[in-house]
Design an enzyme around this catalytic site. Structure first.
Site, short mmCIF file in Angstrom:
data_model
loop_
_atom_site.label_atom_id
_atom_site.label_comp_id
_atom_site.label_asym_id
_atom_site.label_seq_id
_atom_site.Cartn_x
_atom_site.Cartn_y
_atom_site.Cartn_z
N LYS A 284 0.83 -1.20 0.00
CA LYS A 284 0.00 0.00 0.00
C LYS A 284 0.87 1.25 0.00
O LYS A 284 2.00 1.21 0.47
CB LYS A 284 -0.86 0.02 1.28
CG LYS A 284 -1.99 -0.98 1.31
CD LYS A 284 -2.80 -0.83 2.57
CE LYS A 284 -3.92 -1.86 2.64
NZ LYS A 284 -4.95 -1.67 1.60
N ARG A 358 -10.35 -11.51 1.91
CA ARG A 358 -11.19 -12.59 1.37
C ARG A 358 -10.49 -13.94 1.46
O ARG A 358 -11.14 -14.97 1.57
CB ARG A 358 -11.57 -12.23 -0.08
CG ARG A 358 -10.41 -12.08 -1.01
CD ARG A 358 -10.76 -11.30 -2.28
NE ARG A 358 -10.82 -9.86 -2.05
CZ ARG A 358 -11.16 -8.96 -2.97
NH1 ARG A 358 -11.50 -9.36 -4.19
NH2 ARG A 358 -11.20 -7.68 -2.68
#
Ligand code: BES
Ligand code: MN
Ligand code: ZN
Length: 504
Positions: A284, A358
């Site tokens: 990120k 996920r």
């Protein structure tokens, strides 16, 4: 915080602050029990200094003789409570008034507080209002200052509210139960906030395990923690893949509540316990990355809700599962292009290692559904930036294959001031996850990023009734409210889960 309900103030009772809740239209003059307190409010209303709107506050000190056993008298506006106000609007207003009261108490450092509630014609509405007022006060009183040294001047002074006394004449027993339920919901929410406020170097997968164990120890819950070696044997390929770039081992933390009723239904809760999300190899940007210590708020919410489950002992089974790890970029880290195998043997092609939530949830959902055969599954996760683009910070996104339970979940959310908004699922979105080399890939491109993330989870849930709540926009920086710390973790989901469970 000790909460007392009593039919009168009592001659000998003394407190730091006596609070009158004032209705905007009626100004509740008659409700002001002590006649000597009336002139102040009458004068303030005449001069327009106090309008009793739901954000109005007034404190009176002037005359030691009239205040007698109270160091201060506070007048807190509640707006006008008219007959047509909707139940949820009134609930939220009372929580906000509660937050105002907590702010006032903080400001004047009042720790012992007595409240004269507003007069509300319907006793049921009154009880609900006091439930919400109590929640608002408790949640507004919250602070996290564990790592901040106290300034000498503040030493020992800023301890928050220690005793709250409500004055009410009717149905006192019922009101006592109502305030204790409110306190439990608010306490559990603050537990989740505490976990979230701990930074990534302090709140690790081990911390989730410790918390769950300590809850199990003091209640009838059963706690199981699967360690890394066991996770390997079990084939938890998603959780292990995300953990592979980290020095800190992963855990799968499980808390089970079993109802005495043998034919009871089962509710499964799953929460994303990502203790720090650097993005992994798909790293990120630096700006704002510190907020990724909050990527465990889903896990915090489901464990905190188990507090209330242990206490309230519902008529059905509840299991909470938290897959816990951080997402780092050590030399063994997961790479784009890698193919992993989930629990239950579904294979996934990794496109972006930052779509890690996920991956850990898929294992936990598949394992939980196989092991507990739940009637309904709810997962909570700070899953996508995309849900913030769609709904901002004012609604959590909800995705589901079951209308009946989801309606109830949405209703619970609105009642709690934690609104949910349903977004669609469907095969066309699932198609975006088709992989040439594996059963599924872990990202579906920019369009509908929150929905494709939900479709990834859907793959592991199949036909089992399930709702996924994406709390990326609401777990922190949630809508500014008096009872929610500005910018900090909100504890979102805890009260919605508790409310849902009370009605399940
Ligand atoms: N934890 C983040 C989602 C997130 C972002 C939560 C901002 C709160 C605020 C999640 O793991 C993530 O990184 N998602 C990616 C998915 C993408 C790579 C498909 C995202 O949303 O950018
Ligand atoms: Mn991520
Ligand atoms: Zn994440």
């Amino acid at each position: 915080m000790k909460i007392i309900v009593s039919s009168s103030i009592g001659e000998k009772y003394s407190a730091d602050l006596l609070i009158y809740c004032i209705d905007q239209k009626r100004k509740d003059i008659a409700n002001i029990k002590k006649k000597e307190h009336r002139p102040t409010i009458v004068k303030a209303c005449e001069l327009g200094d106090f309008l009793a709107k739901d954000d109005d506050l007034l404190v009176d000190y002037d005359n030691e003789k009239t205040l007698k056993n109270f160091r201060r008298v506070g007048y807190v506006g509640v707006g006008h409570i008219h007959k047509r106000i909707s139940a949820n609007e009134l609930r939220e207003r009372m929580r906000k008034v509660g937050g105002n009261i907590a702010t006032l108490c903080k400001k004047v450092k009042a720790s012992k507080v007595c409240i004269i509630p507003p007069e509300i014609a319907s006793e049921n509405t009154f009880q609900e209002s006091i439930y919400c007022l109590t929640e608002g006060i408790f949640l507004g009183d919250y602070k996290f200052s564990k790592y901040k040294k106290e300034k000498d001047a503040d030493k020992g002074k800023n301890k928050g509210i220690s005793e709250l006394k409500y004055i009410h004449q009717k149905n006192i027993q019922k009101l006592r139960k109502v305030v204790s339920q409110a306190k439990l919901a608010a306490f559990s929410t603050c537990e989740a906030r505490n976990m979230a406020n701990e930074p990534g170097n302090k709140w690790t997968p081990e911390s989730f395990a410790e918390y769950a164990k300590s809850l199990a120890k003091k209640s009838a819950l059963k706690c199981t923690v699967f360690e890394k070696a066991q996770l390997k044997k079990m084939g938890m390929g998603g959780l292990l893949a995300v953990n592979s770039g980290s020095e800190t081992p992963p855990k799968l933390v499980i808390l089970e509540y079993k109802s005495v009723n043998r034919k009871a239904k089962t509710l499964l809760l799953v929460g994303k316990g990502l203790t720090f999300d650097s993005g992994g190899i798909s790293i990120k940007p630096a700006a704002g990355m510190e907020d990724m210590k909050y990527d465990m708020c889903g896990g915090a919410a489901v464990l905190a809700a188990m507090n209330a489950v242990a206490e309230e002992k519902p008529q059905f089974n509840v299991t909470a599962i938290v897959p816990a790890t951080d997402n780092m970029s050590g030399s063994a880290a997961l790479k784009p292009g890698d193919i992993i195998e989930h629990y239950g043997k579904i294979t996934a092609e990794i496109i972006n290692t930052d779509a890690e939530g996920r991956l850990i949830l898929a294992d936990a959902l598949a394992y939980g559904i196989e092991t507990y055969s739940p009637d309904f599954v709810i997962d909570l996760a700070t899953l996508t930036g995309a849900v913030i683009i769609g709904l901002g910070h004012h609604h959590s996104g909800v995705f589901s294959n079951n209308d009946k339970y989801t309606e109830k979940l949405i209703d619970a959310g609105f009642r709690c001031g934690e609104p949910l908004w349903r977004l669609p699922l469907g095969p066309d979105y699932r198609k975006q996850l088709d992989s040439k080399v594996a059963d599924i890939k872990n990202t579906g491109g920019r369009p509908a990023g929150a929905i494709t993330a939900a479709e990834y989870l859907h793959e592991f849930v199949g036909e089992t009734p399930w709702a996924h709540i994406d709390i990326a926009g609401t777990a922190w920086n949630f809508t500014e409210k008096t009872y929610i710390p500005n910018g900090g973790p909100s504890g979102i989901g805890v009260r919605t889960l508790i409310e849902f469970i009370r009605k399940f």
